[in-house]
Design an enzyme around this catalytic site. Sequence first.
Site: not given
Ligand code: HPA
Length: 259
Positions: A18, A49, A71, A73-74, A101, A198-199, A222, A234
Amino acid sequence: MRSRLAVQSPAAAIILGSGLGGLAERIGGAVRIPYRDIPGFAEPSVVGHAGELIHGTLGGREVLALAGRFHMYEGHEAGHSAFPVRVVQALGARTLLLSNAAGGIRRTFAPGQLMVVADHLNLMFRNPLIGAAVSGDERFPDMSDPYDPALRRQLHDVARTLGIRLEEGVYAGLLGPSYETPAEVRMLERLGADAVGMSTVPEVIVARAMGMRCAAVSCITNPAAGISPHHINHEEVIEVTRHAAADFERLIEELVRSL
Ligand code: HPA
């Protein structure tokens, strides 16, 4: 229109996470194939993406790049999430460089920090190898060194030469798409995670089953939930990766040159 790839012997395949798709602009003589033209690929549904398989040169070496991933989650099964790895391996890639990310769990990580993944926790509770064994796969792949120690050393050497601050840590892969709760982040910290995302995990498992060498770099976008008083969104994740992207791009380009 269908494009053709004249792939010879790629030094690496690179998965762009991402907000990290800018590396694709550094690929010379790029031939881009939209995912919708590749059988078995879906259209990425996530902002940040692109959805293209790219072939060209980076750091003077032949590479393949996947701009966009599938992903879980998709709604993709773990095996489908990792399917592009099978495609780049079939095209001749033996080294897989991944990026993502991630939220920072280690307290000293500031947004924009790059982290070499030393190891991961599969907290997606799915395994992309479940099902009939795929011909050529190791049925029970060893995961003692999922992230190749020599590649990790090379990343640190390149970062030192370029003056890029590069940390190393454990990536916890969760399903998402909701971010974690503060209690979950405290749990992850106790489990030994330095970053959460998440990947990456399904792709690395499939790559290892096929005997590919892997290295992954997380861009810490973050502080994970509860570590900072701010909420996570996001757009901010994409914004921070854009700022860190220049260092990420230089790092990967020079790594590829040194392969
Ligand atoms: N958690 C999960 N996935 C992420 C985060 C997060 O804080 N930041 C960027 N991708």
